[in-house]
Design a protein around this motif. Structure first.
Motif, short mmCIF file in Angstrom:
data_model
loop_
_atom_site.label_atom_id
_atom_site.label_comp_id
_atom_site.label_asym_id
_atom_site.label_seq_id
_atom_site.Cartn_x
_atom_site.Cartn_y
_atom_site.Cartn_z
N VAL A 1 1.08 -7.49 4.16
CA VAL A 1 0.60 -6.35 3.37
C VAL A 1 0.89 -5.07 4.12
O VAL A 1 0.67 -4.97 5.34
CB VAL A 1 -0.92 -6.48 3.10
N ALA A 2 1.37 -4.06 3.40
CA ALA A 2 1.73 -2.77 4.00
C ALA A 2 0.50 -2.09 4.59
O ALA A 2 -0.61 -2.25 4.07
CB ALA A 2 2.38 -1.87 2.95
N PRO A 3 0.66 -1.32 5.66
CA PRO A 3 -0.47 -0.66 6.31
C PRO A 3 -1.27 0.22 5.34
O PRO A 3 -0.70 0.83 4.43
CB PRO A 3 0.19 0.18 7.40
N ALA A 4 -2.59 0.25 5.55
CA ALA A 4 -3.48 1.10 4.75
C ALA A 4 -4.66 1.49 5.61
O ALA A 4 -5.33 0.63 6.18
CB ALA A 4 -3.95 0.36 3.50
N ALA A 5 -4.90 2.80 5.71
CA ALA A 5 -6.01 3.28 6.52
C ALA A 5 -7.32 3.12 5.77
O ALA A 5 -7.35 3.03 4.54
CB ALA A 5 -5.79 4.75 6.87
N LEU A 6 -8.42 3.06 6.52
CA LEU A 6 -9.74 2.95 5.93
C LEU A 6 -10.34 4.33 5.76
O LEU A 6 -10.47 5.09 6.73
CB LEU A 6 -10.65 2.09 6.82
#
Length: 387
Positions: free
Chosen positions: A165-170
């Motif tokens: 899964v592609a990076p995603a910030a919180l």
């Protein structure tokens, strides 16, 4: 590689709106996206077994739910997967990361689990496939999972490899804990020696007399609690757990969140509560107003021969108050149950009721119906229909 939203949106079409889990670095972008999605419900569980039980509670309400974890967490999840989901046929979707996968450099603690993850799932009769890494593969994977769940009523697993899964910030970094300003805690007074000791039957009979079968679900922990409740009153709103020791509160939490129109009462024991004490923090943080947690404490594992637990001198009420239950009561008298039920409007409510041991195993009946029949009866009673 896919975007987390690609999977989440496709899964929503199958009814997946609730996620529970324990973080893993492989899961980071996916779990961050789930937490930030306003339309989704996410529960941060104390351990992977609790996540499975919370998702199972959603399944008990006829809903689809996901439990997410690192493959090392399968060790924590074996008990509910084999003696809750499998026995009662409560289907959930598992997303399990593959740390220590063959030919992938990883930390030494993941080496053995990486080698046996797929064998463990197969042994537990949980079909698996790899989490889709291309958008066009998502729908077919979800369709296969749904077909299995519809046919068997049991879990299906997607194994997620690194960088799927592609990076995603919180974005949402706040604590899930509820405001603690309204906590009420009354420690237990010493039991007066001139008063008769309270038995399990006394406590359960009092509870049954004060609960309405039409709008209340009672979940009894494994062991004598469930058998005694069955012997006193076998009602359609009762669920008698077998195995999955310590998972009753998490199961009740999942059901309470899914069905706010019902009152959910969990009957726990001291041994079971000690086994998964972290669940109390989760219930306090996420528990809704329709959830009440009754802990019957006789100081022993009575169903296995009377071995003492470490609850003597321990205040579960103090622990519950520290965790953040909205109302907490502790004592030796049946009125503790009344106080718990009255306080559940502020919920979640907790009651630590000290009882005396003394019911012989030979005097306790076992449910005549199978766990699946009892589960199906309850679901029909509350109008729960699987998607």
């Amino acid at each position: 590689m896919i975007q987390a939203r690609d999977f989440i949106d496709a899964a929503a079409a199958y009814g997946y709106g609730h996620y529970a889990g324990v973080p893993c670095s492989f899961l980071t972008p996916f779990i961050n996206t789930v937490i930030d999605a306003d339309e989704l419900s996410y529960i941060s569980a104390a351990n992977e077994g609790d996540a499975v039980a919370i998702a199972a509670g959603q399944a008990l309400a006829g809903k689809r739910a996901v439990a997410m974890m690192q493959n090392s967490g399968l060790g924590n999840a074996v008990s509910p997967l084999t003696s809750l989901n499998w026995v009662f046929r409560l289907p959930i979707l598992l997303i399990v990361t593959w740390r220590g996968a063959p030919e992938v450099a990883d930390e030494p603690q993941h080496e053995l689990m990486g080698q046996i993850t797929t064998d463990m799932l197969t042994t537990m009769e949980i079909p698996w496939e790899f989490f889709p890494d291309e958008a066009e593969a998502i729908e077919p994977a979800l369709a296969r999972a749904e077909a299995h769940m519809q046919a068997t009523g049991r879990p299906y697993c997607l194994i997620m490899k690194k960088d799927t899964v592609a990076p995603a910030a919180l974005c949402e970094t706040g604590s899930p804990s509820q405001s603690r300003g309204a906590i009420t805690y009354r420690p237990a007074p010493r039991r007066r020696p001139d008063l008769p000791a309270l038995t399990r039957d006394d406590a359960l009979g009092h509870l049954v007399a004060r609960t309405d079968e039409t709008d209340t679900v009672v979940i009894a922990s494994t062991g004598y609690a469930g058998r005694a409740l069955y012997g006193l009153a076998d009602r359609a709103n009762h669920l008698y757990m077998v195995g999955s020791m310590g998972c009753a509160p998490a199961l009740g939490l999942g059901l309470a969140l899914a069905r706010p129109d019902l009152k959910i009462i969990v009957i726990d024991g001291d041994g079971a509560a000690l086994m998964r004490l972290g669940a109390m923090a989760t219930l306090a943080a996420y528990g809704p107003t329709n959830l009440a947690h009754l802990l019957l404490d006789n100081g022993m594992h009575e169903s296995t021969g009377g071995q003492a637990t470490v609850s003597d001198g321990l205040s579960f009420g103090a622990i519950a108050a520290a965790c953040g239950y909205r109302t907490v009561h502790e004592g030796h008298d049946r009125t503790i149950i009344d106080q718990m039920l009255a306080g559940s409007s502020q919920g979640p409510a907790f009651a630590h009721l000290h009882i005396e041991p003394g019911i012989a195993a030979a005097g306790l009946p076992r449910p005549a119906a199978s766990p699946v029949e009892i589960k199906d009866r309850l679901m029909a009673h509350i109008g729960a229909v699987s998607p």
